[in-house]
Write a protein that holds these residues in place. Structure first.
Motif, PDB file in Angstrom:
ATOM      1  N   ASP A   1      22.114 -20.678   8.845  1.00 18.84           N
ATOM      2  CA  ASP A   1      21.431 -20.717  10.140  1.00 18.84           C
ATOM      3  C   ASP A   1      22.444 -21.032  11.249  1.00 18.84           C
ATOM      4  OD1 ASP A   1      21.922 -23.446  10.069  1.00 18.84           O
ATOM      5  OD2 ASP A   1      19.828 -24.029   9.786  1.00 18.84           O
ATOM      6  N   GLU A   2      21.947 -21.267  12.467  1.00 18.26           N
ATOM      7  CA  GLU A   2      22.822 -21.497  13.625  1.00 18.26           C
ATOM      8  C   GLU A   2      23.688 -22.742  13.465  1.00 18.26           C
ATOM      9  OE1 GLU A   2      19.630 -21.014  13.671  1.00 18.26           O
ATOM     10  OE2 GLU A   2      19.139 -19.305  14.963  1.00 18.26           O
ATOM     11  N   GLN A   3      23.216 -23.709  12.690  1.00 19.43           N
ATOM     12  CA  GLN A   3      23.962 -24.956  12.476  1.00 19.43           C
ATOM     13  C   GLN A   3      24.890 -24.882  11.262  1.00 19.43           C
ATOM     14  OE1 GLN A   3      20.403 -25.176  13.169  1.00 19.43           O
ATOM     15  NE2 GLN A   3      21.105 -25.332  15.296  1.00 19.43           N
ATOM     16  N   HIS A   4      25.070 -23.675  10.705  1.00 21.92           N
ATOM     17  CA  HIS A   4      25.920 -23.473   9.532  1.00 21.92           C
ATOM     18  C   HIS A   4      25.365 -24.171   8.294  1.00 21.92           C
ATOM     19  CE1 HIS A   4      29.687 -22.544  12.198  1.00 21.92           C
ATOM     20  NE2 HIS A   4      28.762 -21.588  12.242  1.00 21.92           N
ATOM     21  N   ILE A   5      24.042 -24.309   8.238  1.00 22.28           N
ATOM     22  CA  ILE A   5      23.377 -24.851   7.045  1.00 22.28           C
ATOM     23  C   ILE A   5      23.002 -23.688   6.137  1.00 22.28           C
ATOM     24  CG2 ILE A   5      21.343 -26.079   6.200  1.00 22.28           C
ATOM     25  CD1 ILE A   5      21.394 -27.693   8.815  1.00 22.28           C
ATOM     26  N   VAL A   6      23.345 -23.805   4.860  1.00 21.94           N
ATOM     27  CA  VAL A   6      23.041 -22.738   3.905  1.00 21.94           C
ATOM     28  C   VAL A   6      21.539 -22.734   3.616  1.00 21.94           C
ATOM     29  CG1 VAL A   6      23.463 -21.841   1.590  1.00 21.94           C
ATOM     30  CG2 VAL A   6      25.335 -22.910   2.861  1.00 21.94           C
ATOM     31  N   LYS A   7      20.909 -21.598   3.914  1.00 21.78           N
ATOM     32  CA  LYS A   7      19.467 -21.460   3.670  1.00 21.78           C
ATOM     33  C   LYS A   7      19.175 -20.732   2.355  1.00 21.78           C
ATOM     34  CE  LYS A   7      17.281 -22.933   6.368  1.00 21.78           C
ATOM     35  NZ  LYS A   7      16.967 -24.358   6.640  1.00 21.78           N
ATOM     36  N   ALA A   8      20.102 -19.856   1.953  1.00 21.58           N
ATOM     37  CA  ALA A   8      19.901 -19.091   0.719  1.00 21.58           C
ATOM     38  C   ALA A   8      21.239 -18.567   0.233  1.00 21.58           C
ATOM     39  CB  ALA A   8      18.931 -17.933   0.954  1.00 21.58           C
ATOM     40  N   ALA A   9      21.278 -18.172  -1.037  1.00 22.71           N
ATOM     41  CA  ALA A   9      22.492 -17.607  -1.622  1.00 22.71           C
ATOM     42  C   ALA A   9      22.118 -16.548  -2.645  1.00 22.71           C
ATOM     43  CB  ALA A   9      23.337 -18.698  -2.279  1.00 22.71           C
ATOM     44  N   PHE A  10      22.789 -15.401  -2.566  1.00 24.10           N
ATOM     45  CA  PHE A  10      22.618 -14.316  -3.537  1.00 24.10           C
ATOM     46  C   PHE A  10      23.886 -14.256  -4.385  1.00 24.10           C
ATOM     47  CE2 PHE A  10      23.292 -10.008  -4.982  1.00 24.10           C
ATOM     48  CZ  PHE A  10      22.059  -9.652  -5.494  1.00 24.10           C
ATOM     49  N   ILE A  11      23.726 -14.352  -5.698  1.00 29.61           N
ATOM     50  CA  ILE A  11      24.870 -14.438  -6.602  1.00 29.61           C
ATOM     51  C   ILE A  11      24.883 -13.230  -7.534  1.00 29.61           C
ATOM     52  CG2 ILE A  11      25.977 -15.809  -8.411  1.00 29.61           C
ATOM     53  CD1 ILE A  11      24.586 -18.276  -7.214  1.00 29.61           C
ATOM     54  N   CYS A  12      26.017 -12.542  -7.567  1.00 31.05           N
ATOM     55  CA  CYS A  12      26.191 -11.382  -8.448  1.00 31.05           C
ATOM     56  C   CYS A  12      27.279 -11.683  -9.471  1.00 31.05           C
ATOM     57  CB  CYS A  12      26.565 -10.161  -7.611  1.00 31.05           C
ATOM     58  SG  CYS A  12      27.084  -8.717  -8.581  1.00 31.05           S
TER      59      CYS A  12
END
Length: 409
Positions: A359-370
């Motif tokens: 998000d705008e505050q550089h907080i990780v909201k989600a991650a897609f891992i391959c």
């Protein structure tokens, strides 16, 4: 709760079975009645599009629990039962066969139902929706004589089926109405990766188009698209998503994107709970609806605890799902409908990467891992911590992701 209490669970899918089992494991001594409209023994649905269709898993292995488990746990499993009404005052539910069940606590674990399409010629043989075991059995038998198949919809189910059918030596065409499949979930860059993955594995993916007609005598022989394409096929699978199944309801039960529940799984009616795919629940203070196996299991277990001890266990789950396609394993953590920045760690070209949504505050909201399972735990913890991260450090593979995650603690 006393030993004389009765808990009725409507729906014997993943959530319903795990809720019943968890009640016993948590020490519940009352009666448990588990109802389901399907006549099959409760089974695991995700493998239907993967191991089941390819023959790697048989009917016995796909069962959620063997029949003896329900007897051992004293769970009164009743199949082929359709619930028609709930009376929250008398605390009863009625069924289509005229039966009535009294309850002290009621859990709705009704899952989801398929979205369907109305297309000219859709009454031809060889056209399938995949939701129940009966669908999978009929489809598997039919596919033994199929050389060409069309899949409508390039979501995760359609993509998994395409991978499975290619494994069986069938020529597959996917028809997707959007330009970039699943872009709203994974973003443009990962969506483009999925397109390349399927095309490089021999799947013909048609985007920006839709099927408008099926042709054939008794059996489907051709799918015709709005763009004028005529695709030969002997089988069609329609996978255009699902919606929460909230047909078992009452005017006092609030529904908005599923049965609306609080962090304890309580609906708007006292002593009526809901769990799994059929619910809308608070995630970081925002109502969300997800249709994941992992959520159904964990939500059901948590709600079971709250049935035993009301409001004792808030649900603090981080959404997670996985998908297997063309020999690759994909994992997705979190829930992000929108994001301000994305960060790539690894190489898309090398088919091994982790894609972060910030998000705008550089907080990780989600991650897609391959194909990077070692990144799963630190990525999940970053999402749970909800603290700002340095995007450059996140992208730098010379710095262990665990170290980046620990620096947030």
């Amino acid at each position: 709760m006393s030993d004389a209490d009765t808990t009725v669970i409507v729906g014997a899918g993943i959530a319903g079975v795990h809720a019943a089992e968890s009640l016993r494991k948590e020490g519940y001594q009352g009666r448990i009645v588990l109802l389901d409209s399907d006549s099959q023994m409760p089974y695991d649905r995700p493998p239907l599009s993967k191991e089941w269709i390819t023959g790697e898993m048989d009917e016995a292995n796909i069962l959620l629990r063997d029949p003896e488990t329900y007897e051992r746990l004293d769970i009164d499993l009743k199949l082929g039962v359709e619930v028609t009404a709930i009376d929250p005052v008398r605390k009863t539910i009625d069924t289509k066969d005229g039966s009535s069940y009294a309850w002290d606590k009621l859990m709705l674990a009704t899952g989801s139902k398929l979205r369907t399409l109305s297309i000219e010629g859709d009454d031809l043989q060889g056209i399938f929706y995949l939701r129940q075991m009966a669908d999978a059995i009929a489809m598997k038998q039919h596919m033994q004589h199929v050389k060409e198949a069309v899949i409508i919809g390039a979501g995760f189910i359609g993509a998994e089926l395409a991978s499975s059918l290619k494994q069986l030596g069938i020529d597959v065409t996917i028809v997707e109405r959007s330009a970039y499949p699943m872009e709203n979930v994974v973003g443009r860059r990962v969506s483009e990766y999925f397109l390349d993955l399927h095309r490089s594995n021999g799947v013909d993916v048609i985007t920006n188009d839709s099927v408008t007609q099926f042709n054939g005598d008794a059996m489907v022989e051709e799918a015709v698209t709005a763009g004028g394409r005529r695709i030969p096929c002997q089988a069609v699978i329609i996978g255009v998503g699902v919606t929460p199944n909230t047909e078992v309801s009452h005017p006092q039960i609030h529904i908005d994107g599923g049965y609306t529940v609080n962090e304890y799984g309580e609906t708007s009616v006292p002593d009526i709970y809901a769990a799994g795919d059929c619910t809308s629940w608070p995630y970081n203070g925002i109502p969300v609806h997800v249709e994941h196996w992992d959520h159904a299991v964990n939500h059901a277990k948590t709600v079971a605890k709250n049935i035993l001890q009301p409001q004792s266990a808030p649900y603090t789950y981080t959404p997670y799902f996985w998908s297997d396609q063309h020999g690759s394993r994909f994992q997705y953590f979190g829930h992000a409908k929108e994001w301000a920045q994305t960060v790539l760690r690894g190489s898309i070209e090398a088919n091994a990467f982790t894609y972060f949504y910030l998000d705008e505050q550089h907080i990780v909201k989600a991650a897609f891992i391959c194909n990077q399972p070692k990144n799963a735990l630190p990525a999940r913890r970053m999402i749970q911590q909800q603290k700002a991260v340095d995007p450059e450090a996140l992208a730098d593979e010379s710095m262990a992701l665990k170290k980046v995650q620990r620096s947030l603690a």
